[in-house]
Design a protein around this motif. Structure first.
Motif, PDB file in Angstrom:
ATOM      1  N   ALA A 134       0.822  -1.208   0.000  1.00 17.37           N
ATOM      2  CA  ALA A 134       0.000   0.000   0.000  1.00 17.37           C
ATOM      3  C   ALA A 134       0.855   1.257   0.000  1.00 17.37           C
ATOM      4  O   ALA A 134       0.566   2.241  -0.707  1.00 17.37           O
ATOM      5  CB  ALA A 134      -0.940  -0.007   1.200  1.00 17.37           C
ATOM      6  N   GLU A 135       1.936   1.262   0.774  1.00 17.27           N
ATOM      7  CA  GLU A 135       2.835   2.420   0.804  1.00 17.27           C
ATOM      8  C   GLU A 135       3.519   2.606  -0.541  1.00 17.27           C
ATOM      9  O   GLU A 135       3.687   3.740  -1.021  1.00 17.27           O
ATOM     10  CB  GLU A 135       3.873   2.237   1.905  1.00 17.27           C
ATOM     11  CG  GLU A 135       3.294   2.297   3.317  1.00 17.27           C
ATOM     12  CD  GLU A 135       4.295   1.899   4.368  1.00 17.27           C
ATOM     13  OE1 GLU A 135       4.041   2.175   5.554  1.00 17.27           O
ATOM     14  OE2 GLU A 135       5.333   1.296   4.011  1.00 17.27           O
ATOM     15  N   THR A 175       0.988   4.032  -2.932  1.00  8.73           N
ATOM     16  CA  THR A 175       0.646   5.414  -2.573  1.00  8.73           C
ATOM     17  C   THR A 175       1.736   6.373  -3.022  1.00  8.73           C
ATOM     18  O   THR A 175       1.441   7.484  -3.493  1.00  8.73           O
ATOM     19  CB  THR A 175       0.426   5.518  -1.057  1.00  8.73           C
ATOM     20  OG1 THR A 175      -0.642   4.643  -0.671  1.00  8.73           O
ATOM     21  CG2 THR A 175       0.065   6.942  -0.658  1.00  8.73           C
ATOM     22  N   ALA A 210      -6.839   6.324  -3.715  1.00  9.95           N
ATOM     23  CA  ALA A 210      -6.625   5.897  -2.332  1.00  9.95           C
ATOM     24  C   ALA A 210      -7.636   4.830  -1.934  1.00  9.95           C
ATOM     25  O   ALA A 210      -7.309   3.855  -1.237  1.00  9.95           O
ATOM     26  CB  ALA A 210      -6.707   7.094  -1.393  1.00  9.95           C
ATOM     27  N   PHE A 211      -8.895   5.010  -2.373  1.00 10.89           N
ATOM     28  CA  PHE A 211      -9.921   4.018  -2.071  1.00 10.89           C
ATOM     29  C   PHE A 211      -9.588   2.684  -2.741  1.00 10.89           C
ATOM     30  O   PHE A 211      -9.704   1.613  -2.120  1.00 10.89           O
ATOM     31  CB  PHE A 211     -11.286   4.513  -2.544  1.00 10.89           C
ATOM     32  CG  PHE A 211     -12.379   3.504  -2.411  1.00 10.89           C
ATOM     33  CD1 PHE A 211     -13.020   3.309  -1.198  1.00 10.89           C
ATOM     34  CD2 PHE A 211     -12.766   2.712  -3.497  1.00 10.89           C
ATOM     35  CE1 PHE A 211     -14.032   2.365  -1.065  1.00 10.89           C
ATOM     36  CE2 PHE A 211     -13.765   1.772  -3.377  1.00 10.89           C
ATOM     37  CZ  PHE A 211     -14.398   1.604  -2.152  1.00 10.89           C
ATOM     38  N   ILE A 255      -6.641   1.566  -3.715  1.00 13.30           N
ATOM     39  CA  ILE A 255      -5.449   0.958  -3.124  1.00 13.30           C
ATOM     40  C   ILE A 255      -5.807   0.196  -1.855  1.00 13.30           C
ATOM     41  O   ILE A 255      -5.243  -0.867  -1.564  1.00 13.30           O
ATOM     42  CB  ILE A 255      -4.383   2.039  -2.848  1.00 13.30           C
ATOM     43  CG1 ILE A 255      -3.783   2.543  -4.173  1.00 13.30           C
ATOM     44  CG2 ILE A 255      -3.276   1.501  -1.946  1.00 13.30           C
ATOM     45  CD1 ILE A 255      -2.829   3.706  -4.018  1.00 13.30           C
ATOM     46  N   ASP A 256      -6.765   0.715  -1.123  1.00 16.71           N
ATOM     47  CA  ASP A 256      -7.206   0.015   0.093  1.00 16.71           C
ATOM     48  C   ASP A 256      -7.884  -1.309  -0.235  1.00 16.71           C
ATOM     49  O   ASP A 256      -7.989  -2.180   0.647  1.00 16.71           O
ATOM     50  CB  ASP A 256      -8.175   0.891   0.892  1.00 16.71           C
ATOM     51  CG  ASP A 256      -7.459   2.027   1.604  1.00 16.71           C
ATOM     52  OD1 ASP A 256      -6.233   1.905   1.803  1.00 16.71           O
ATOM     53  OD2 ASP A 256      -8.112   3.023   1.934  1.00 16.71           O
ATOM     54  N   GLN A 257      -8.347  -1.465  -1.468  1.00 15.95           N
ATOM     55  CA  GLN A 257      -9.044  -2.690  -1.866  1.00 15.95           C
ATOM     56  C   GLN A 257      -8.126  -3.701  -2.545  1.00 15.95           C
ATOM     57  O   GLN A 257      -8.588  -4.717  -3.051  1.00 15.95           O
ATOM     58  CB  GLN A 257     -10.201  -2.353  -2.828  1.00 15.95           C
ATOM     59  CG  GLN A 257     -11.137  -1.270  -2.335  1.00 15.95           C
ATOM     60  CD  GLN A 257     -11.733  -1.600  -0.990  1.00 15.95           C
ATOM     61  OE1 GLN A 257     -12.210  -2.701  -0.770  1.00 15.95           O
ATOM     62  NE2 GLN A 257     -11.708  -0.639  -0.078  1.00 15.95           N
ATOM     63  N   ASN A 280      -5.514  -6.645  -2.352  1.00 18.16           N
ATOM     64  CA  ASN A 280      -5.098  -7.649  -1.365  1.00 18.16           C
ATOM     65  C   ASN A 280      -3.596  -7.853  -1.413  1.00 18.16           C
ATOM     66  O   ASN A 280      -2.890  -7.256  -2.236  1.00 18.16           O
ATOM     67  CB  ASN A 280      -5.853  -8.969  -1.571  1.00 18.16           C
ATOM     68  CG  ASN A 280      -5.573  -9.604  -2.925  1.00 18.16           C
ATOM     69  OD1 ASN A 280      -4.564  -9.342  -3.582  1.00 18.16           O
ATOM     70  ND2 ASN A 280      -6.473 -10.465  -3.363  1.00 18.16           N
ATOM     71  N   CYS A 313      -2.814  -4.482  -9.280  1.00 17.89           N
ATOM     72  CA  CYS A 313      -4.182  -3.950  -9.365  1.00 17.89           C
ATOM     73  C   CYS A 313      -5.023  -4.637 -10.441  1.00 17.89           C
ATOM     74  O   CYS A 313      -6.054  -4.089 -10.870  1.00 17.89           O
ATOM     75  CB  CYS A 313      -4.187  -2.436  -9.590  1.00 17.89           C
ATOM     76  SG  CYS A 313      -3.450  -1.513  -8.228  1.00 17.89           S
TER      77      CYS A 313
END
Length: 512
Positions: free
Chosen positions: A156-157, A160, A177-178, A180-182, A184, A223
């Motif tokens: 994630a980092e 980002t 950002a949303f 990236i949170d999804q 796995n 992704c």
């Protein structure tokens, strides 16, 4: 018949899971690392308990700790204790008697007290200073800037950081950002595009546009929404995503079934081209996200070591490198009890002393129990240690329990989450418990694990022009004295992730 109230006295027996009993059972099931974390918590709660590692190191400079050895036919049990003083008195009331927890062992030990008294180094063993199996433990605390200087960046980092450079508008960054949170840990996008658009209040086209940007980030294939898209992104980067390759990706299920004839028909490619496509696909990373830091991996630390002795037997020892040392501060207890007039303080310290005595004795008994079980496993599986997995014997909990005069449930708890380091590798203790398969010649039964190993060896050695069917494997094994059914061979083969004979034949022809 008249109904009337009356008083009756009845006598019965029942097992009550008291806190002390629950603690002892819990200690049996803990691994080294879990035990160390548990002991650390007890050190914080109980003021009479101390970490005795430093004291033990100083004592070791003055004298060598005594050792207790239990000689067995094929194994030697070694348990190291310190001889600094007598066992502390368990004064006060406990909620259960200690012998109720290890009742089977208490009876077995009672029969061997005379022999144990003659064992060198066994006299005057100090329950206060006991090296028990365990290891370091810990968890994430508050944010530590120093830790970020050495730890690996998470996926994630990493995404980002790339997002901040690739996207400029606040709206796109919010969407990114949303998304990236999804993602796995394998690197796949788990969010549904339509649901994400509705939740964020934007158009589906906006979500897809931002997702397209995210899919250009490193590592390639990140992704992606599925395996096909992940492979396509990686193949496109290397200019290998031509129409034939796209048709191949559209029919990955045929590749999984090794149906190369149908793949050639759908892609319009010959056998050599199909083989080249397979090599290109196999060069891709199906889980690109795993290259980045995530949750820390807990290493496998053996609880027991097995080493060969010069006389042909085996020495079984606890892993003393990961064993925490626990001390009871009797001096502090005596001083507070002598000078304090507060009944509540005295009652609290008395309870702490009882709990500390129980913990230390439970840790000692846990170590001895592990050694007993491990020694008997080594005795039973001597053929495996000498010759390999093909000589693994059928073994169950009852056999071990009867041999060492314990209950099956105790053996089950001891073998849970415990590992043993042998000359043939590190194995979980439960690995040595396998079901049996009857012998076709009326001899000794065969271990299921050993039979699985034989099946794998047969398939590994098969030729491209003589692929073995399950029926062929059954005939070969029966010729070797293994009475096994075809469905059992199929079950073991599938458990080993080995495709069927039809699929193996197709694959071997493709590479022929």
């Amino acid at each position: 018949m008249a109904l009337a109230p009356r008083l009756e006295m009845r006598q019965g027996q029942s097992l009550v899971m008291t806190p002390q009993l629950q603690q002892a059972i819990k200690l049996l099931q803990l691994s080294n690392l879990e035990l160390a974390e548990y002991v650390d918590q007890e050190l914080e709660r109980n003021p009479l308990l101390e970490n005795g590692v430093a004291e033990a190191d100083r004592a070791s400079e003055r004298e060598t700790p005594a050792e207790t050895h239990e000689q067995v036919t094929t194994a030697e049990t070694s348990l190291t204790l310190a001889d600094d003083g007598p066992l502390p008195d368990r004064g006060g009331d406990l909620d259960t008697d200690y012998d109720n927890v290890y009742a089977d062992e208490a009876r077995a030990d009672a029969q061997n007290n005379a022999a144990a008294a003659e064992t060198p180094g066994a006299q005057g063993s100090d329950w206060q200073n006991m090296r028990t199996s365990g290891g370091g433990g810990g968890g994430d605390g508050d944010y530590d800037f120093a830790a970020t200087l050495t730890r690996e960046a998470t996926l994630a980092e990493h995404l980002t950081d790339q997002m901040n450079m690739a996207l400029k508008t606040p709206g796109d960054r919010m969407i990114a950002a949303f998304l990236i949170d999804q993602v796995n840990e394998a690197g796949y996008m788990t969010a549904d595009i339509a649901e994400a658009a509705e939740r964020l209040g934007v158009d589906v086209e906006d979500i897809e546009a931002v997702l397209g940007v995210l899919q250009t980030f490193e590592p390639t294939g990140i992704c992606a929404r599925n395996l096909k898209e992940c492979l396509a992104l990686q193949l496109a980067e290397h200019n290998r995503l031509d129409p034939a390759m796209q048709a191949f990706l559209d029919n990955l299920e045929l590749f999984a079934r090794r149906d190369f004839d149908m793949l050639m028909k759908l892609t319009g490619a010959d056998r050599d081209d199909i083989a080249s496509m397979i090599e290109d696909i196999r060069s891709c990373n199906p889980k690109p996200g795993l290259a980045f830091g995530g949750e820390p991996v807990v290493p496998v630390i053996p609880d027991v070591f097995v080493r060969a002795r010069s006389d042909g037997g085996w020495a079984v020892e606890l892993n003393t490198e990961t064993l925490p040392r626990v001390l009871i501060n009797q001096q502090y207890y005596a001083e507070v009890s002598q000078f304090s007039n507060d009944p509540k303080a005295k009652a609290y310290l008395s309870e702490c002393l009882n709990n500390a005595n129980w913990l230390v004795k439970s840790l000692d008994q846990r170590a001895r129990t592990i050694l007993k079980v491990a020694s008997e496993i080594v005795r039973q599986q001597d053929g495996f240690l000498v010759h390999g997995v093909q000589h693994l014997k059928p073994l169950n909990l009852k056999t071990i329990a009867e041999a060492i005069s314990m209950h099956e449930s105790t053996v089950s708890r001891v073998t849970a989450n415990k590992y043993i380091a042998t000359p043939r590798g590190i194995f979980e203790l439960k690995y040595f418990f396998t079901s049996s398969i009857a012998s076709s010649e009326g001899g000794a039964a065969h271990s299921a694990e050993a039979v699985r190993h034989r099946i794998k060896e047969l398939i590994d050695r098969e030729r491209a022009d003589a692929v073995l069917s399950d029926d062929n494997i059954v005939d070969i094994l029966k010729g070797q004295g293994v009475d096994i059914a075809r469905r059992t061979v199929a079950k073991y083969r599938e458990a080993l992730n080995i495709p069927s004979s039809v699929q193996r034949r197709r694959e071997k022809k493709a590479y022929a």
